[in-house]
Design an enzyme around this catalytic site. Structure first.
Site, PDB file in Angstrom:
ATOM      1  N   GLY A  17       0.817  -1.155  -0.047  1.00  0.00           N
ATOM      2  CA  GLY A  17       0.249  -0.044  -0.028  1.00  0.00           C
ATOM      3  C   GLY A  17       0.751   1.090   0.052  1.00  0.00           C
ATOM      4  O   GLY A  17       0.539   2.301   0.661  1.00  0.00           O
ATOM      5  N   SER A  19       1.394   3.360  -2.593  1.00  0.00           N
ATOM      6  CA  SER A  19       1.109   4.370  -3.509  1.00  0.00           C
ATOM      7  C   SER A  19       0.393   5.680  -2.743  1.00  0.00           C
ATOM      8  O   SER A  19       0.530   6.773  -3.236  1.00  0.00           O
ATOM      9  CB  SER A  19       0.303   3.789  -4.572  1.00  0.00           C
ATOM     10  OG  SER A  19      -1.014   3.298  -3.761  1.00  0.00           O
ATOM     11  N   ARG A  20       0.030   5.484  -1.485  1.00  0.00           N
ATOM     12  CA  ARG A  20      -0.842   6.711  -0.958  1.00  0.00           C
ATOM     13  C   ARG A  20      -0.812   6.561   0.420  1.00  0.00           C
ATOM     14  O   ARG A  20      -0.331   5.474   1.119  1.00  0.00           O
ATOM     15  CB  ARG A  20      -2.225   6.531  -1.479  1.00  0.00           C
ATOM     16  CG  ARG A  20      -2.492   6.954  -3.016  1.00  0.00           C
ATOM     17  CD  ARG A  20      -3.917   6.883  -3.190  1.00  0.00           C
ATOM     18  NE  ARG A  20      -4.727   5.266  -3.209  1.00  0.00           N
ATOM     19  CZ  ARG A  20      -5.704   5.232  -2.481  1.00  0.00           C
ATOM     20  NH1 ARG A  20      -6.191   6.357  -1.491  1.00  0.00           N
ATOM     21  NH2 ARG A  20      -6.156   4.022  -2.391  1.00  0.00           N
ATOM     22  N   VAL A  69      -3.055  -7.596  -2.058  1.00  0.00           N
ATOM     23  CA  VAL A  69      -2.573  -8.281  -0.955  1.00  0.00           C
ATOM     24  C   VAL A  69      -3.335  -9.666  -0.534  1.00  0.00           C
ATOM     25  O   VAL A  69      -3.346 -10.396   0.241  1.00  0.00           O
ATOM     26  CB  VAL A  69      -2.219  -7.453   0.189  1.00  0.00           C
ATOM     27  CG1 VAL A  69      -1.095  -6.657  -0.150  1.00  0.00           C
ATOM     28  CG2 VAL A  69      -3.361  -6.944   0.662  1.00  0.00           C
ATOM     29  N   SER A 147      -4.766  -0.452  14.299  1.00  0.00           N
ATOM     30  CA  SER A 147      -5.426   1.128  14.396  1.00  0.00           C
ATOM     31  C   SER A 147      -6.077   1.200  15.887  1.00  0.00           C
ATOM     32  O   SER A 147      -6.247   0.022  16.498  1.00  0.00           O
ATOM     33  CB  SER A 147      -6.672   1.089  13.379  1.00  0.00           C
ATOM     34  OG  SER A 147      -7.557   2.090  13.521  1.00  0.00           O
ATOM     35  N   TYR A 160     -13.880  -3.342   9.926  1.00  0.00           N
ATOM     36  CA  TYR A 160     -12.603  -2.960   9.944  1.00  0.00           C
ATOM     37  C   TYR A 160     -12.120  -3.003  11.153  1.00  0.00           C
ATOM     38  O   TYR A 160     -10.890  -3.481  11.527  1.00  0.00           O
ATOM     39  CB  TYR A 160     -12.572  -1.236   9.736  1.00  0.00           C
ATOM     40  CG  TYR A 160     -11.479  -0.566   9.583  1.00  0.00           C
ATOM     41  CD1 TYR A 160     -10.528  -0.558   8.512  1.00  0.00           C
ATOM     42  CD2 TYR A 160     -10.957   0.116  10.533  1.00  0.00           C
ATOM     43  CE1 TYR A 160      -9.302   0.099   8.450  1.00  0.00           C
ATOM     44  CE2 TYR A 160      -9.938   0.865  10.518  1.00  0.00           C
ATOM     45  CZ  TYR A 160      -8.813   0.871   9.697  1.00  0.00           C
ATOM     46  OH  TYR A 160      -7.727   1.586   9.559  1.00  0.00           O
ATOM     47  N   THR A 163     -10.666  -6.615  11.721  1.00  0.00           N
ATOM     48  CA  THR A 163      -9.358  -6.986  11.110  1.00  0.00           C
ATOM     49  C   THR A 163      -8.100  -6.113  11.967  1.00  0.00           C
ATOM     50  O   THR A 163      -6.995  -6.840  12.047  1.00  0.00           O
ATOM     51  CB  THR A 163      -9.449  -6.385   9.767  1.00  0.00           C
ATOM     52  OG1 THR A 163      -9.271  -4.844   9.786  1.00  0.00           O
ATOM     53  CG2 THR A 163     -10.535  -6.736   8.784  1.00  0.00           C
ATOM     54  N   LYS A 164      -8.223  -5.021  12.636  1.00  0.00           N
ATOM     55  CA  LYS A 164      -7.339  -4.294  13.113  1.00  0.00           C
ATOM     56  C   LYS A 164      -7.044  -5.049  14.508  1.00  0.00           C
ATOM     57  O   LYS A 164      -5.986  -5.056  14.857  1.00  0.00           O
ATOM     58  CB  LYS A 164      -7.572  -2.971  13.266  1.00  0.00           C
ATOM     59  CG  LYS A 164      -7.431  -2.129  11.993  1.00  0.00           C
ATOM     60  CD  LYS A 164      -6.398  -2.284  11.194  1.00  0.00           C
ATOM     61  CE  LYS A 164      -6.357  -1.846   9.717  1.00  0.00           C
ATOM     62  NZ  LYS A 164      -5.055  -1.944   9.092  1.00  0.00           N
ATOM     63  N   ILE A 193      -5.566   9.863  10.844  1.00  0.00           N
ATOM     64  CA  ILE A 193      -4.213  10.402  10.381  1.00  0.00           C
ATOM     65  C   ILE A 193      -5.046  10.888   8.884  1.00  0.00           C
ATOM     66  O   ILE A 193      -5.674  10.288   8.353  1.00  0.00           O
ATOM     67  CB  ILE A 193      -3.431   9.367   9.956  1.00  0.00           C
ATOM     68  CG1 ILE A 193      -3.013   8.599  11.101  1.00  0.00           C
ATOM     69  CG2 ILE A 193      -1.992   9.613   9.139  1.00  0.00           C
ATOM     70  CD1 ILE A 193      -2.205   9.300  12.258  1.00  0.00           C
TER      71      ILE A 193
HETATM   72  P1  NAP Z   1      -4.971   5.137   1.977  1.00  0.00           P
HETATM   73  O1  NAP Z   1      -4.483   6.272   1.839  1.00  0.00           O
HETATM   74  O2  NAP Z   1      -6.506   4.844   1.527  1.00  0.00           O
HETATM   75  O3  NAP Z   1      -3.998   4.109   1.003  1.00  0.00           O
HETATM   76  C1  NAP Z   1      -4.482   2.473   0.904  1.00  0.00           C
HETATM   77  C2  NAP Z   1      -2.972   1.857   0.447  1.00  0.00           C
HETATM   78  O4  NAP Z   1      -3.464   0.630   0.074  1.00  0.00           O
HETATM   79  C3  NAP Z   1      -2.875   2.403  -1.330  1.00  0.00           C
HETATM   80  O5  NAP Z   1      -1.730   2.511  -1.605  1.00  0.00           O
HETATM   81  C4  NAP Z   1      -3.887   1.306  -1.992  1.00  0.00           C
HETATM   82  O6  NAP Z   1      -3.225   1.093  -3.488  1.00  0.00           O
HETATM   83  C5  NAP Z   1      -3.461   0.123  -1.123  1.00  0.00           C
HETATM   84  N1  NAP Z   1      -4.194  -0.962  -1.363  1.00  0.00           N
HETATM   85  C6  NAP Z   1      -5.748  -1.103  -0.870  1.00  0.00           C
HETATM   86  N2  NAP Z   1      -6.048  -2.262  -1.306  1.00  0.00           N
HETATM   87  C7  NAP Z   1      -5.019  -3.181  -1.641  1.00  0.00           C
HETATM   88  C8  NAP Z   1      -4.834  -4.441  -1.969  1.00  0.00           C
HETATM   89  N3  NAP Z   1      -5.955  -5.426  -1.991  1.00  0.00           N
HETATM   90  N4  NAP Z   1      -3.641  -4.666  -2.345  1.00  0.00           N
HETATM   91  C9  NAP Z   1      -2.462  -4.090  -2.571  1.00  0.00           C
HETATM   92  N5  NAP Z   1      -2.545  -2.691  -2.087  1.00  0.00           N
HETATM   93  C10 NAP Z   1      -3.846  -2.314  -1.718  1.00  0.00           C
HETATM   94  O7  NAP Z   1      -4.763   4.233   3.378  1.00  0.00           O
HETATM   95  P2  NAP Z   1      -4.162   5.087   4.572  1.00  0.00           P
HETATM   96  O8  NAP Z   1      -5.064   5.991   5.421  1.00  0.00           O
HETATM   97  O9  NAP Z   1      -2.693   5.311   4.141  1.00  0.00           O
HETATM   98  O10 NAP Z   1      -3.895   3.643   5.719  1.00  0.00           O
HETATM   99  C11 NAP Z   1      -2.765   2.780   5.684  1.00  0.00           C
HETATM  100  C12 NAP Z   1      -2.995   1.724   6.681  1.00  0.00           C
HETATM  101  O11 NAP Z   1      -2.978   2.520   7.892  1.00  0.00           O
HETATM  102  C13 NAP Z   1      -4.235   0.880   6.624  1.00  0.00           C
HETATM  103  O12 NAP Z   1      -3.823  -0.320   7.025  1.00  0.00           O
HETATM  104  C14 NAP Z   1      -5.170   1.707   7.536  1.00  0.00           C
HETATM  105  O13 NAP Z   1      -6.059   0.789   8.009  1.00  0.00           O
HETATM  106  C15 NAP Z   1      -4.196   1.907   8.541  1.00  0.00           C
HETATM  107  N6  NAP Z   1      -4.695   3.118   9.350  1.00  0.00           N
HETATM  108  C16 NAP Z   1      -5.106   4.289   8.690  1.00  0.00           C
HETATM  109  C17 NAP Z   1      -5.525   5.536   9.614  1.00  0.00           C
HETATM  110  C18 NAP Z   1      -5.934   6.821   9.011  1.00  0.00           C
HETATM  111  O14 NAP Z   1      -6.486   7.559   9.893  1.00  0.00           O
HETATM  112  N7  NAP Z   1      -5.527   7.005   7.881  1.00  0.00           N
HETATM  113  C19 NAP Z   1      -5.686   5.124  10.904  1.00  0.00           C
HETATM  114  C20 NAP Z   1      -5.548   3.782  11.672  1.00  0.00           C
HETATM  115  C21 NAP Z   1      -4.721   2.886  10.814  1.00  0.00           C
HETATM  116  P3  NAP Z   1      -4.018   1.998  -4.585  1.00  0.00           P
HETATM  117  O15 NAP Z   1      -3.423   3.428  -4.322  1.00  0.00           O
HETATM  118  O16 NAP Z   1      -3.784   1.236  -5.663  1.00  0.00           O
HETATM  119  O17 NAP Z   1      -5.508   1.959  -4.235  1.00  0.00           O
END
Ligand code: NAP
Length: 252
Positions: A17, A19-20, A69, A147, A160, A163-164, A193
């Site tokens: 993940g 890319s973003r 994944v 998370s 969600y 899973t976490k 975040i």
């Molecule tokens: P995000 O900005 O939505 O980015 C998600 C990333 O995962 C993207 O690179 C996406 O690829 C990739 N992805 C999604 N499905 C996939 C798959 N099936 N196979 C491979 N790659 C996949 O998410 P984020 O906010 O950075 O979150 C990252 C992690 O931190 C996650 O596990 C999330 O649960 C955890 N988290 C986030 C927060 C928050 O507030 N943001 C808080 C707690 C935990 P594409 O770009 O190609 O779609």
């Protein structure tokens, strides 16, 4: 193709993940640290290419790969390619994740299953594929993304949050299994975040959430990446099986 290898003895990291959001910030942070970094994305090839270009500016090899994944075959192919192009993986960060929010009574089986497949089975697939080589080399570091939702639970996120929470159990179990082989496994549990994942939240809901954060703001992906890079590094040599919250002190 990866950039010219300017640091052939660099350690190798794989970030899912990447890319973003948090994964992207981890790719950049680890490249800055001198790692050759492979990262995967699901579908956003253009975003991945931007990350590759930016990370390559640090002078290490950067390898973006499309992979799902949730698919064990796709993950195995990705890990094989990383080994062939960059070498054995020293550090793994499992950041790929999705949300499919809905109140429990409205949740569809598909929303439930998709979230489990990507977040929990996805974490298992990637760790399972990477850890064998780490065991052979008797070294490695893994950081999973949990998370605060997995620690405390969040309404409309029963899928969600499950899973976490599962990732926490998985991380702790793995840490106990592989510690004696020199491999450390830790989880990071972020609060709110600023990434695409929370971009669609209703602004009123968001404001109410921020009210519960003693530090009075959402966190940045860079702040999470700083913690991930620390846990992945030898500076955290005596830390394993931990769940480190990075949440501005959120009061749940
Ligand atoms: P995000 O900005 O939505 O980015 C998600 C990333 O995962 C993207 O690179 C996406 O690829 C990739 N992805 C999604 N499905 C996939 C798959 N099936 N196979 C491979 N790659 C996949 O998410 P984020 O906010 O950075 O979150 C990252 C992690 O931190 C996650 O596990 C999330 O649960 C955890 N988290 C986030 C927060 C928050 O507030 N943001 C808080 C707690 C935990 P594409 O770009 O190609 O779609």
């Amino acid at each position: 193709m990866p950039e010219k290898n300017e640091t052939p003895t660099a350690k190798v990291a794989l970030v899912t993940g990447g890319s973003r959001g948090i994964g992207r910030a981890c790719v950049l942070r680890l490249a800055r640290e001198g790692y050759d970094v492979a990262f995967c994305y699901a579908s956003q090839a253009e975003a991945a290419e931007l990350v590759r270009k930016e990370a390559a500016g640090y002078g290490t090899r950067i390898l973006p790969l499309q992979a799902d994944v949730a698919s064990a075959d796709s993950v195995r192919a990705m890990v094989k390619q990383v080994g062939e192009e960059l070498g054995p993986i020293d550090a793994l960060v499992t950041s790929a994740g999705i949300t499919r929010d809905n109140p429990l009574l409205l949740m569809t089986d598909e929303q439930w299953q998709q979230t489990l497949d990507v977040n929990l089975t996805g974490t298992y697939n990637v760790c399972r594929a990477v850890v064998f080589d780490m065991l052979k080399r008797r070294s490695g570091s893994i950081v999973t993304l949990s998370s605060v939702a997995g620690v405390h639970g969040t309404p409309t996120q029963s899928n969600y949050s499950s899973t976490k929470a599962g990732i926490i159990g998985f991380t702790k179990s793995m840490a106990k299994e592989v510690g004696k082989y020199g491999i450390r496994v830790n989880a990071v549990a972020p609060g709110f975040i600023e990434t695409d994942m929370v971009a669609d939240l209703d602004p009123d809901h968001m404001a109410r959430m921020v009210d519960r954060v003693p530090l009075g703001r959402v966190g940045t992906a860079g702040e999470v990446a700083e913690l991930v890079a620390f846990l992945a590094s030898d500076k955290a040599a005596y830390i394993t099986g931990s769940v480190v919250q990075i949440d501005g002190g959120i009061v749940v």
